[in-house]
Design an enzyme around this catalytic site. Structure first.
Site, PDB file in Angstrom:
ATOM      1  N   ASP A  64      45.914  40.761  46.197  1.00  0.00           N
ATOM      2  CA  ASP A  64      45.107  39.961  47.113  1.00  0.00           C
ATOM      3  C   ASP A  64      44.400  38.880  46.312  1.00  0.00           C
ATOM      4  OD1 ASP A  64      43.855  39.520  49.821  1.00  0.00           O
ATOM      5  OD2 ASP A  64      42.040  39.927  48.678  1.00  0.00           O
ATOM      6  N   HIS A 206      37.135  41.805  51.650  1.00  0.00           N
ATOM      7  CA  HIS A 206      37.099  40.485  51.030  1.00  0.00           C
ATOM      8  C   HIS A 206      36.683  40.558  49.563  1.00  0.00           C
ATOM      9  CE1 HIS A 206      37.921  38.917  54.956  1.00  0.00           C
ATOM     10  NE2 HIS A 206      36.858  39.541  55.434  1.00  0.00           N
ATOM     11  N   ASP A 211      40.519  45.172  48.597  1.00  0.00           N
ATOM     12  CA  ASP A 211      41.498  44.869  49.643  1.00  0.00           C
ATOM     13  C   ASP A 211      42.900  45.293  49.215  1.00  0.00           C
ATOM     14  OD1 ASP A 211      39.638  43.897  51.395  1.00  0.00           O
ATOM     15  OD2 ASP A 211      40.162  41.789  51.181  1.00  0.00           O
TER      16      ASP A 211
END
Length: 244
Positions: A64, A206, A211
């Protein structure tokens, strides 16, 4: 004069991908060795086909990115990378990658509030080239997975092109696309809603590493269901995804 011409020729070859990392490290640029590594790794990835590898044997990197916005072609930058390894349907807890990135531009207030990453936190963080090099070294030749991967692929490709003049050659599998295939008709395929549906605890949203870990847990649930359907290889998965 001959020496200057020789260095110039090496740089020309280097920019075209024709100089090894060892030679590149002698060219005088602090980023030369890192760039050469990225180019070489990307070239090697092109030679590999993993479509026939059984899903149980796949090595996967779930990743991510956090960014300053949504458009890398309009000045937005990556501010953090996170990634975990999945092997045999299990998250390798001792194999994780996380780094902040100095975006060399202010982080918008909305992004600070969303991610918790402040301008002060990235002030002394490594630059994009260094973090991209370390991230690609961590990934190696493994399959990449992300949720709603379009955003991450767009930024990763932009970063690779800007730093090393290459595009991403790794295959990227999207857990959102897998969810739409296995669970058609849901009202939402956001990561938050899928985590809730599957009872996966939300640690910190976030945050690139957290994540990645939560997405990896979601992926493992889906992989189990896929294997139960006697879908054996990654190539089989792509074939089914292409029909949905």
């Amino acid at each position: 004069m001959k020496e200057q011409k020789g260095v110039g020729r090496m740089w020309s070859l280097y920019k075209m991908g024709g100089v090894t990392p060892a030679i590149a490290s002698m060219l005088g640029s602090p980023n030369a060795q890192q760039m050469a590594f990225i180019r070489n790794a990307n070239r090697e990835q092109r030679k590999q086909s993993m479509l026939d590898i059984p899903l149980r044997e796949l090595e996967i990197v779930v990743f991510d990115l956090e960014t300053t916005g949504f458009n890398p072609n309009n000045g937005d930058e990556i501010i953090s990378f996170g990634a975990v390894v999945v092997r045999g349907g299990e998250i390798a807890e001792d194999e994780a990658y996380y780094s902040l990135v100095n975006p060399k531009r202010p982080i918008p207030k909305a992004i600070v509030e969303l991610t918790g990453i402040t301008n002060e936190m990235v002030q002394d963080a490594p630059d994009l080239m260094k973090v991209l090099h370390d991230f690609m070294a961590f990934v190696g030749r493994r399959l990449l997975v992300a949720h709603a991967s379009g955003h991450d692929k767009q930024f990763l490709n932009a970063a690779l092109w800007r730093t090393s003049k290459v595009n991403l050659n790794h295959r990227v599998l999207d857990t959102m696309m897998i969810a739409k295939w296995l669970e058609p008709g849901l009202e939402s395929y956001s990561l938050d809603d899928l985590l809730l549906k599957h009872g996966i605890p939300v640690t910190e949203r976030h945050h690139a590493l957290e994540d990645s870990r939560m997405t990896a847990q979601l992926l493992n649930k889906y992989l189990k269901r896929i294997i139960e359907r006697n879908i054996v290889t990654l190539g089989d998965v792509y074939a089914y995804l292409s029909k949905h």
